[in-house]
Design an enzyme around this catalytic site. Structure first.
Site, PDB file in Angstrom:
ATOM      1  N   LYS A 291      31.302  53.793 -26.900  1.00 13.75           N
ATOM      2  CA  LYS A 291      32.200  53.243 -25.885  1.00 13.75           C
ATOM      3  C   LYS A 291      31.397  52.836 -24.660  1.00 13.75           C
ATOM      4  O   LYS A 291      30.376  53.450 -24.365  1.00 13.75           O
ATOM      5  CB  LYS A 291      33.210  54.313 -25.449  1.00 13.75           C
ATOM      6  CG  LYS A 291      34.311  54.606 -26.421  1.00 13.75           C
ATOM      7  CD  LYS A 291      35.258  55.672 -25.872  1.00 13.75           C
ATOM      8  CE  LYS A 291      36.290  56.094 -26.882  1.00 13.75           C
ATOM      9  NZ  LYS A 291      37.232  55.042 -27.286  1.00 13.75           N
ATOM     10  N   ARG A 365      41.725  58.641 -36.855  1.00 14.35           N
ATOM     11  CA  ARG A 365      42.465  58.446 -38.100  1.00 14.35           C
ATOM     12  C   ARG A 365      41.742  59.090 -39.289  1.00 14.35           C
ATOM     13  O   ARG A 365      42.382  59.478 -40.261  1.00 14.35           O
ATOM     14  CB  ARG A 365      42.726  56.948 -38.324  1.00 14.35           C
ATOM     15  CG  ARG A 365      41.483  56.139 -38.486  1.00 14.35           C
ATOM     16  CD  ARG A 365      41.747  54.643 -38.339  1.00 14.35           C
ATOM     17  NE  ARG A 365      42.020  54.259 -36.946  1.00 14.35           N
ATOM     18  CZ  ARG A 365      42.345  53.021 -36.569  1.00 14.35           C
ATOM     19  NH1 ARG A 365      42.449  52.064 -37.481  1.00 14.35           N
ATOM     20  NH2 ARG A 365      42.563  52.745 -35.306  1.00 14.35           N
TER      21      ARG A 365
HETATM   22  N1  BES Z   1      40.610  58.030 -28.608  1.00 10.27           N
HETATM   23  C1  BES Z   1      40.640  56.624 -28.784  1.00 10.27           C
HETATM   24  C2  BES Z   1      41.975  56.012 -28.372  1.00 10.27           C
HETATM   25  C3  BES Z   1      42.228  55.990 -26.900  1.00 10.27           C
HETATM   26  C4  BES Z   1      41.796  54.931 -26.126  1.00 10.27           C
HETATM   27  C5  BES Z   1      42.938  57.001 -26.292  1.00 10.27           C
HETATM   28  C6  BES Z   1      42.062  54.912 -24.772  1.00 10.27           C
HETATM   29  C7  BES Z   1      43.198  56.985 -24.939  1.00 10.27           C
HETATM   30  C8  BES Z   1      42.762  55.930 -24.173  1.00 10.27           C
HETATM   31  C9  BES Z   1      40.405  56.280 -30.249  1.00 10.27           C
HETATM   32  O1  BES Z   1      39.581  57.140 -30.939  1.00 10.27           O
HETATM   33  C10 BES Z   1      39.756  54.937 -30.269  1.00 10.27           C
HETATM   34  O2  BES Z   1      38.668  54.820 -29.782  1.00 10.27           O
HETATM   35  N2  BES Z   1      40.448  53.949 -30.829  1.00 10.27           N
HETATM   36  C11 BES Z   1      39.937  52.637 -30.902  1.00 10.27           C
HETATM   37  C12 BES Z   1      40.253  52.119 -32.279  1.00 10.27           C
HETATM   38  C13 BES Z   1      39.588  50.800 -32.584  1.00 10.27           C
HETATM   39  C14 BES Z   1      38.090  50.991 -32.677  1.00 10.27           C
HETATM   40  C15 BES Z   1      40.141  50.286 -33.878  1.00 10.27           C
HETATM   41  C16 BES Z   1      40.633  51.812 -29.833  1.00 10.27           C
HETATM   42  O3  BES Z   1      41.814  52.007 -29.593  1.00 10.27           O
HETATM   43  O4  BES Z   1      39.959  50.972 -29.220  1.00 10.27           O
HETATM   44 MN    MN Z   2      37.546  56.669 -30.705  1.00  8.98          MN
END
Ligand code: BES
Ligand code: MN
Ligand code: ZN
Length: 515
Positions: A291, A365
């Protein structure tokens, strides 16, 4: 918090603050019942304040008056509830929280509170909401602050006692049990907040397991914790892949509430349990699909689903729900390293289904896929509900105002939306169609992990649906509601504990009426 229900007249109750929760009223309208008696004790000053129009009882409105010894309380606080015809439990919860905050800002120890009477909301529902509001309002996360609270910030809650007053002795008993329920629910939500607010260097998967054990012992839940050897034996390859980048090793935490033991329902309890499954990513760096730094801040909250499940199980035990409930927490840290899993990897999940990895930041997931499979294989549940901070797309779709529910079972989804209406936690349904499920098929494996930019919350759920098969299941995405940077009377900044009360309300609904 010590909470009592008393039939004493408001004027006679000694307290640092006596709060009256009042619906909107016309200036000059006549005071009745306990309010009239209180006004007489005050020499007509309550009627004067109300008659002035300075306080009309709109929601968010408050007025503080100082008593001069004519009543036993030191201060009198009026808190507005808005239109009586639209009175909800949530309005009561909010007003009670405002009363608690106003009291604790003035270093009060004791709050006496006269709740409204209403034909729309039952007295016990009001009592429960008041207890919840006051206990939730008192929450602080300050265990790591060694310096005094700066001016302008609310000092740590010193409120120790809450007395609910009623002039109807025949309702006091029901109200007493209701404040007990509200207290348990709010304290369980505060536990979820605490865990979610803990920093990720301290709240690792093993630390989460330790906390789960502590809670289980405190309230009488069965608990089992799976570490690396057991996870390998179970072949939970998706969960283990996420864990592979971190020195902090994963845990699958299994909690069981036995509804048969609750006495009042011997023999009547369904053998097949309700399974609650929580995403417990104690820190989500994104892994190799790292990230950006600014998105990483707040990712300690990525275990809020697991915290909500632990909170709900705690409450289920304390409320002695006559229902078998299993909580499964998938606790993992998602880190990049030379041993981390990669995009392009193909994983074999516990179910035997293979998964094409496309983005290591879609780790939740994967953890849930194995936790859901574990739930089905070991417990043959009647219903599964998972709760997870799963997709940023959820925040785009619904903002901080609601969580998403995606389900393979319409009545289950409706139950959750309704439960949330009662508890003041909004859930909104998103569709799950075969087109979504088909979209998640892979060319090189059984399913692919991500579905691209379109409908991100739904495609994440569609992926999960491949691991629950035909079990009635609902997925709750709390990515946008698990934490907040906006403080409110019920809620300081940080973790919200979202979902704890709605999950328990749903469970209570299942006790009343099976799905
Ligand atoms: N934990 C994150 C989702 C999230 C994002 C929660 C912002 C709270 C605030 C999750 O693991 C994630 O990173 N999801 C990605 C999925 C994508 C790579 C398909 C996302 O939402 O960007
Ligand atoms: Mn994530
Ligand atoms: Zn995540």
């Amino acid at each position: 918090m010590q909470i009592t229900v008393e039939t004493r007249a408001p004027a006679l109750r000694a307290a640092d603050v006596l709060a009256l929760l009042l619906c909107q009223r016309e200036p000059g309208s006549r005071l009745a019942g306990p309010l009239a008696a209180l006004d007489r004790a005050l020499g007509g000053r309550l009627a004067l304040a109300l008659g002035s129009g300075d306080f009309r009882g709109r929601s968010d409105e408050t007025l503080l008056l100082y008593a001069d010894g004519s009543i036993a309380a030191k201060r009198l606080l009026l808190v507005g509830l808005g239109d009586e015809k639209k009175l909800t439990r949530d309005a009561v919860r909010q007003a009670a929280a405002m009363a608690a905050q106003a009291a604790s800002r003035r270093s009060s120890r004791t709050l006496a509170l006269l709740p409204p009477t209403s034909r729309r909301v039952r007295s016990r529902e009001i009592a429960q909401a008041v207890a919840e509001g006051v206990v939730l309002a008192g929450y602080r996360f300050d265990r790591y602050r060694t310096t005094p609270i700066p001016p302008g910030e609310t000092p740590p809650d010193g409120l120790a006692r809450l007395a609910l007053l009623t002039s109807r002795p025949n309702e006091a008993r029901g109200m007493r049990s209701a404040v007990g329920i509200g207290n348990h629910l709010a304290e369980s939500q505060n536990l979820a907040r605490d865990l979610s607010n803990e920093p990720p260097n301290l709240l690792t998967p093993t630390a989460l397991a330790r906390e789960a054990r502590r809670v289980a012992k405190e309230v009488g839940l069965r608990v089992r914790v799976l570490g690396d050897p057991e996870l390998k034996k179970e072949r939970l390859g998706a969960l283990l892949a996420v864990a592979s980048g971190s020195h902090n090793r994963p845990r699958l935490i299994v909690l069981e509430h036995d509804g048969e033991r609750s006495g009042r329902a011997r023999g009547k309890v369904h053998r097949h349990p309700i399974c609650l499954v929580g995403k417990g990513v104690t820190f989500d760096s994104g892994g190799l699909s790292l990230k950006p730094s600014t998105s990483m801040v707040t990712m300690k909250h990525d275990m809020s689903g697991a915290a909500a499940v632990l909170g709900a199980l705690r409450a289920a035990a304390l409320l002695k729900l006559p229902l078998n409930v299993v909580g499964i927490l998938g606790a993992v840290e998602n880190m990049p390293s030379g041993t981390a899993y990669r995009p392009d990897d193909i994983l074999t999940s516990g179910s035997g289904k293979t998964i094409e990895v496309l983005n290591t930041d879609a780790e939740g997931r994967l953890v849930l896929a194995d936790a859901l499979h574990y739930a089905r294989r070991h417990f043959a549940p009647e219903v599964i509900v998972d709760i997870a901070t799963l997709t940023g797309a959820c925040a785009v779709a619904l903002g901080p105002w609601a969580s998403a529910v995606v389900s393979n079972h319409d009545r289950l989804s409706e139950r959750i939306v309704r439960a949330g209406e009662v508890t003041g936690e909004r859930f909104w349904p998103l569709p799950l169609w075969d087109v979504h499920r088909e979209h998640m098929r892979s060319h090189v494996a059984d399913v692919k992990q991500t579905g691209g930019r379109s409908a991100g919350t739904i495609t994440a759920a569609a992926f999960l649906s491949h691991f629950v098969e035909d079990t009635p299941w609902a997925h709750l995405d709390i990515a946008s509601t698990a934490n907040t940077d906006q403080a409110s009377p019920l809620q300081p900044r940080g973790a919200t504990g979202f979902g704890v009360r709605a999950l328990v309300e749903m469970l209570r609904g299942l006790v009343e009426k099976a799905l």
